[in-house]
Design a protein around this motif. Structure first.
Motif, PDB file in Angstrom:
ATOM      1  N   ALA A 115      11.693   1.502  -5.059  1.00 35.10           N
ATOM      2  CA  ALA A 115      11.690   1.704  -3.609  1.00 35.10           C
ATOM      3  C   ALA A 115      13.096   1.609  -3.040  1.00 35.10           C
ATOM      4  CB  ALA A 115      10.775   0.676  -2.955  1.00 35.10           C
ATOM      5  N   CYS A 168      13.085  -0.147   3.530  1.00 36.21           N
ATOM      6  CA  CYS A 168      11.820  -0.650   2.984  1.00 36.21           C
ATOM      7  C   CYS A 168      11.896  -2.170   2.925  1.00 36.21           C
ATOM      8  CB  CYS A 168      11.536  -0.074   1.602  1.00 36.21           C
ATOM      9  SG  CYS A 168      12.759  -0.474   0.342  1.00 36.21           S
ATOM     10  N   THR A 172      10.166  -4.288   1.034  1.00 34.73           N
ATOM     11  CA  THR A 172      10.009  -4.856  -0.301  1.00 34.73           C
ATOM     12  C   THR A 172      10.366  -3.808  -1.337  1.00 34.73           C
ATOM     13  OG1 THR A 172       7.679  -4.181  -0.415  1.00 34.73           O
ATOM     14  CG2 THR A 172       8.146  -6.389   0.443  1.00 34.73           C
ATOM     15  N   PHE A 209       9.517  -1.990  -5.030  1.00 35.56           N
ATOM     16  CA  PHE A 209       8.417  -1.755  -5.947  1.00 35.56           C
ATOM     17  C   PHE A 209       8.778  -0.567  -6.834  1.00 35.56           C
ATOM     18  CE2 PHE A 209       7.453   0.188  -1.795  1.00 35.56           C
ATOM     19  CZ  PHE A 209       7.267   1.527  -2.131  1.00 35.56           C
ATOM     20  N   LEU A 256      -2.819   5.287  -0.616  1.00 32.48           N
ATOM     21  CA  LEU A 256      -2.653   3.911  -1.083  1.00 32.48           C
ATOM     22  C   LEU A 256      -3.931   3.397  -1.729  1.00 32.48           C
ATOM     23  CD1 LEU A 256      -0.637   2.484   1.937  1.00 32.48           C
ATOM     24  CD2 LEU A 256       0.253   3.078  -0.332  1.00 32.48           C
ATOM     25  N   SER A 296       1.767   3.489  -5.218  1.00 30.90           N
ATOM     26  CA  SER A 296       2.550   2.260  -5.070  1.00 30.90           C
ATOM     27  C   SER A 296       3.055   2.090  -3.650  1.00 30.90           C
ATOM     28  CB  SER A 296       3.744   2.283  -6.034  1.00 30.90           C
ATOM     29  OG  SER A 296       3.329   2.254  -7.368  1.00 30.90           O
ATOM     30  N   GLY A 297       3.306   3.205  -2.984  1.00 32.80           N
ATOM     31  CA  GLY A 297       3.822   3.161  -1.620  1.00 32.80           C
ATOM     32  C   GLY A 297       3.880   4.562  -1.059  1.00 32.80           C
ATOM     33  N   ASP A 311      -0.420  -1.279   5.930  1.00 31.15           N
ATOM     34  CA  ASP A 311       0.514  -2.374   5.686  1.00 31.15           C
ATOM     35  C   ASP A 311       1.921  -1.809   5.521  1.00 31.15           C
ATOM     36  OD1 ASP A 311       1.955  -4.546   4.875  1.00 31.15           O
ATOM     37  OD2 ASP A 311       0.802  -4.914   3.034  1.00 31.15           O
ATOM     38  N   SER A 371       4.556  -3.069   4.418  1.00 36.27           N
ATOM     39  CA  SER A 371       5.346  -3.618   3.313  1.00 36.27           C
ATOM     40  C   SER A 371       5.517  -2.635   2.162  1.00 36.27           C
ATOM     41  CB  SER A 371       4.707  -4.911   2.803  1.00 36.27           C
ATOM     42  OG  SER A 371       3.454  -4.647   2.206  1.00 36.27           O
ATOM     43  N   CYS A 372       4.624  -1.635   2.064  1.00 39.44           N
ATOM     44  CA  CYS A 372       4.737  -0.668   0.967  1.00 39.44           C
ATOM     45  C   CYS A 372       5.189   0.702   1.481  1.00 39.44           C
ATOM     46  CB  CYS A 372       3.421  -0.543   0.216  1.00 39.44           C
ATOM     47  SG  CYS A 372       2.027  -0.056   1.245  1.00 39.44           S
TER      48      CYS A 372
END
Length: 472
Positions: free
Chosen positions: A6, A17, A19, A21, A57, A62-63, A74, A76-77
């Motif tokens: 990411a 982003c 987070t 991943f 998702l 994964s995102g 969400d 976060s992804c």
């Protein structure tokens, strides 16, 4: 194996982003998302991928790459950028920047997808090879293909298409091929050009991105060969030619077309080479010469490439040949050319159909839909196909669409079958007009939805095909 993280994606697209991943693949269609994919939410004129982020998702992505955060998702992804299409382009550029293998660009009015598939298969017998899925050759397909390139691949085959001047210039600037192949120049998309010569100039834009030390592989038999060579010379690109012309660097000495394969006898410099392509048609012989020209440029083994040619077959909608049952008993052969059409590709398909042998008293039948984007000469280009139909010895021609009505009127009465307003009307009753031993070819522009007829013919008895010949 991770394709991107990411954070590297966010860096490439100038996004953010929260987070990090791992991403193992890329998808722009929530219906085909695989576990580990990054879903790229493209916003088009009728559909907005942001409406399908949650579904992607839920399917295991994964995102997602977005330019707005969808409700109920969400964050976060999510990788957020200013515009997802621009982000995809930037990610494609980043994929090309980090790729250490050899990139081959392919374009042409006809034959580019088939040549791309043949190249991918043949090169894949030498080393790991990456290529576009289907006809991903436009402003989103090319960067998506580049962004999907595995870093350990040795070769990447990038197909590039256009229907307006300037489009290939933009695509080749991203792809930056080491070598470039132009398969053929023909009157496709004439609605947007004043002449076929202008189409040749637009196709030659792809050569502008060829890297120093690269080669332009060009069709010697084209009347626009010298024009293409002029573009190559202006770019200081050496030319390797292919074709039946006596001066071609990779020359076709002879060709034999069978029901489901083509045998080619070629000359590459002082070396004679005979090989079989697992698809039928003169155009497949030409495509194979372009492949062999690249093999020569790369210094790879001719014999290994020739052996791999046996396993090259037509992509979906481009000549796949299959056998199917009829409700009343017996079988017919279906040649699926439904993906797209222009005068050159329809002529090639008619000649291939004419070379087929219909058994048990069967007939060679063409089902043709409109050829679109041909401009003011469109009626004459459609009616002009009548001469090729007669020369190919085709017994019956069914037509669909307002433009194909011109061909319908021009056909001899013995060959002229029914005409319908569209493919759906033909599909509703065409099966009842077939007999045991018939060979049926279906072709038309993508917007004519000729695949509807193919689907209907494949399921006349509800049991599908009894045998299919399609390799590669």
């Amino acid at each position: 194996m991770s394709l991107w993280t990411a954070r590297t994606i966010a860096q490439a697209v100038s996004g953010t982003c929260p987070t990090d991943f791992s991403v193992t693949g890329l998808s722009i269609d929530s219906r085909t998302v695989a576990a580990g994919d990054l879903f790229i939410a493209l916003a088009g004129p009728t559909h907005d991928g942001h409406d399908h982020v949650a579904a992607a998702l839920a399917a295991g992505a994964s995102g997602a790459l977005v330019h707005r955060i969808p409700d109920g998702v969400d964050p976060s992804c999510l990788i957020v950028c200013a515009d997802t299409l621009d982000g995809l382009t930037a990610l494609g550029r980043a994929g090309r920047d980090r790729f250490t293998g050899i990139v081959i660009g392919v374009t042409g009015s006809v034959g580019k997808t088939s040549t791309k598939e043949a190249l991918a298969h043949v090169l894949g017998t030498f080393a790991p090879t990456h290529a576009a899925v289907g006809s991903f050759n436009n402003h989103w397909g090319v960067p998506l293909t580049l962004a999907r390139m595995p870093q350990d691949a040795r070769y990447a085959v990038i197909e590039m298409g256009m229907n307006h001047a300037g489009e290939l210039r933009a695509l080749t600037a991203i792809a930056r091929p080491h070598h470039g192949i132009i398969t053929w120049i023909a009157g496709a998309h004439l609605e947007f050009f004043d002449s076929i010569a202008d189409i040749a100039d637009a196709k030659a834009e792809m050569l502008e991105g060829v890297q120093p030390g690269g080669v332009a592989i060009l069709p010697r038999d084209s009347e626009y060969f010298d024009r293409l060579c002029g573009h190559a010379a202006a770019l200081a690109l050496p030319v390797r030619s292919f074709g039946a012309d006596a001066s071609a660097d990779v020359r076709m000495d002879s060709v034999q077309i069978a029901a489901d394969h083509t045998t080619v006898h070629a000359q590459i410099g002082a070396r004679s080479l005979a090989y079989t392509v697992g698809a039928a048609g003169q155009h497949w012989a030409s495509n194979s010469l372009a492949v062999m020209a690249l093999i020569d440029v790369l210094g790879l083994d001719y014999a290994q490439a020739a052996q791999a040619m046996r396993e090259v077959g037509p992509p979906k909608g481009r000549g796949a040949r299959s056998v199917h049952p009829l409700p009343q008993g017996g079988t017919f052969i279906l040649i699926d050319e439904s993906y797209n059409a222009n005068p050159a590709s329809v002529t090639a398909a008619l000649r291939t159909l004419g070379a087929q042998t219909a058994e048990r008293g069967g007939r060679r039948i063409a089902i043709l839909g409109d050829m679109r984007e041909l401009g003011p000469d469109s009626p004459a280009l459609h009616s002009g196909l009548a001469q090729e139909v007669v020369a190919s010895g085709i017994e019956r021609v069914y037509t669909a669409g307002p433009l194909m009505a011109h061909l319908h009127s021009a056909l001899p009465s013995a060959v002229r079958a029914e005409h319908a307003a569209d493919s759906s009307a033909l599909a509703a009753w065409i099966g009842s007009h077939l007999s045991d031993g018939d060979v049926v070819m279906v072709k038309g522009s993508l917007g004519m939805r000729m695949a509807t007829i193919v689907t209907t013919l494949k399921t006349l008895t509800g049991s599908g095909s009894t045998h299919t010949h399609q390799t590669g």
